[in-house]
Design an enzyme around this catalytic site. Sequence first.
Site, PDB file in Angstrom:
ATOM      1  N   ASP A   8     -14.981  25.535 -32.556  1.00 42.25           N
ATOM      2  CA  ASP A   8     -15.054  26.749 -33.364  1.00 42.25           C
ATOM      3  C   ASP A   8     -15.186  26.263 -34.806  1.00 42.25           C
ATOM      4  OD1 ASP A   8     -14.613  28.984 -34.874  1.00 42.25           O
ATOM      5  OD2 ASP A   8     -12.575  29.355 -34.164  1.00 42.25           O
ATOM      6  N   LYS A  70     -19.651  27.515 -44.559  1.00 37.13           N
ATOM      7  CA  LYS A  70     -20.270  28.379 -43.540  1.00 37.13           C
ATOM      8  C   LYS A  70     -20.923  29.617 -44.167  1.00 37.13           C
ATOM      9  CE  LYS A  70     -18.918  30.560 -39.159  1.00 37.13           C
ATOM     10  NZ  LYS A  70     -17.787  30.680 -38.227  1.00 37.13           N
ATOM     11  N   GLU A 171     -19.033  33.827 -31.225  1.00 33.22           N
ATOM     12  CA  GLU A 171     -17.564  33.748 -31.275  1.00 33.22           C
ATOM     13  C   GLU A 171     -16.886  34.828 -30.420  1.00 33.22           C
ATOM     14  OE1 GLU A 171     -16.995  33.682 -35.497  1.00 33.22           O
ATOM     15  OE2 GLU A 171     -17.910  31.703 -35.632  1.00 33.22           O
ATOM     16  N   ASP A 193     -13.952  41.202 -34.370  1.00 37.45           N
ATOM     17  CA  ASP A 193     -13.869  39.895 -35.041  1.00 37.45           C
ATOM     18  C   ASP A 193     -14.122  40.054 -36.543  1.00 37.45           C
ATOM     19  OD1 ASP A 193     -14.143  37.323 -35.961  1.00 37.45           O
ATOM     20  OD2 ASP A 193     -15.625  36.693 -34.480  1.00 37.45           O
TER      21      ASP A 193
END
Length: 609
Positions: A8, A70, A171, A193
């Site tokens: 992850d 990211k 994810e 999420d």
Amino acid sequence: MEKVIGIDLGTFNSCVAVVEGGTPTIIANRGGYKVTPSMVAVTETGKRLVGHIAKRQAVTNAENTVYAAKRLIGRKFDSPQVRNAIATSPYAIVEGPSGDCRIRLRDEVYSIPEISAMILKELRSVAEDYLGTQVTKAVITVPAYFNDNQRQATKDAGAIAGLDVIRIINEPTAAALSFGFGKNIDRTVAVYDLGGGTFDISILEISSNGVFKVVSTAGDSFLGGEDFDQQIIDWLVQGFREEHGIDLRKDRMALQRLKDAAEKAKCELSVAQETEINLPFIISGGANEALHLQRTLTRAEFEELTADLVERTIQICEHTLEDAGLEKDEIDDLILVGGMTRMPAVQAAVSAWLEKPPCKGVHPDEVVALGAAIQGAALLDQIPDQEMVLLDVTPLRLGIMVKGGLVEELIPQNTTVPTSRTKRFTTVRDNQTAVKILVLQGESEQAKDNELLGEFELTGLRAAKAGEVELEVTFEINADGIVSVHAKDMDTGKAQSIMVTASSGLTREEIERMTRSAEQHAVAQRSDEESQKVRQEVESAIARLEGLFPEVEAAFAGSDFGKDALSRAQNVIGVSREAVSRGDIHRMREQLEALERARRGLAGMLGKP
Ligand code: AMP
């Protein structure tokens, strides 16, 4: 049997897992932590630091410490997100040769996949230490709402880290996999999420025969924890302006401190009812007057400031449920993922919307890596007695630009992947020998508001009347969610060679060069660590030997025998110290033996072992 790891790769923290004996497990790093900060730094001496050690020195080496890379991966330099990051990041973000963004650390410029690769490499080595074998295969997760450029760039990062990325998975899908794994259940779940930079919601059907099917997914790649931080920053800036008439946003250093303080306050308010924000010497008020910022923010005030953001996520949830053709009571379980779901108001809003509490026992920081490891093991058939099929969807519509700057849809949102669509094009002008095609991803009808994945030109067409020459173009989305395009000239049946702009901004050659450089760096670092280890062993051996000197002097006081023995030992120590000062690892190893021989000699004289 080689193990495949699940990673992850988070905005703020990353996590690695593996399936062992049919059970997915999180691998703790060397410090014993299950998550590793997604941070990379370069020190004054050019040493690369990753994870906790990078985080520990972040304040004193802010300009050369990267966090939240990211947010930048797969993004163009002139995008709004990058512009926002430039305004608030202490590290320098510069434009890359193909309009991508890069980061300057000390004297070197790094691409974003290179930075992410350093984190991946660290996680890989954490896994290798734990497993005691080399690891080359990985499944890496990305937010469901990542577009093709971001996915491709993540895959490139894996390649630079020397990993064969056997699959990129979303994810929320990974979270659902981990939730449903081994339970033999038939359930419909919603995965909400909310991470640092993106929000997505996915509805999945889990069936007892091992099929995990994503029914619909949607999200907002402009909505995440940072927007919550921004609300606090705006509140602080406005208050300060009212009090002192100074705009703190104009001061880069002050803005950076505000940003850190805002995030810290936000996290504190997840557990406390109020928090104090204290930033002494935030700015100079002129005439040597230093101004301080000190304010108290209550949870209620913070919730009021961010109510709109939470509401926006709920509206997206509503749409997604509609798209899935489901009613609220048809959702059996609610799974929360992402650091922002620790905010009580977020939990309350989602629970109120779905009229059920979130599942307990799902760890928001670990569930995604576990799911990635499960998917990896399943792809390599390493999960005994368990069939598993993952059917994911493309979160974004794929289209091409047509007349008037509009988009023609080719593959709709929420289509199960892998998928492909073929379209025929004809020439529109007499003697037209080339056709240009722009591939777009996004929801807007206007081409300019979509992500441009690439443009290509079909050339060398036969000169003929308009409409006579036909071309067949196939658009494909693979199981990683990555897009590719092939074209065929119907006239000749020949495959057309098409050039799609390298989407992550890196060419094949660049990726290869970066992979080599990362490898060389790892070798240099390993030899550095090794030399450090031997150096310490030599120092200890010297100390052990010198420790015997007083006793030898006392036992053989004034005798030539004693003097000679001590002088020989001094010589060995001298040569050893020289090898240490030259960093000559080969010589240091030799001296280790010489030091031990000398120690045994003196110990023998004293009648010791
Ligand atoms: P992720 O991308 O899942 O790592 O989530 C990171 C986001 O979660 C960042 O915006 C963090 O500030 C936020 N976050 C982490 N911990 C907390 C917390 N305890 N309360 C509120 N937000 C948090």
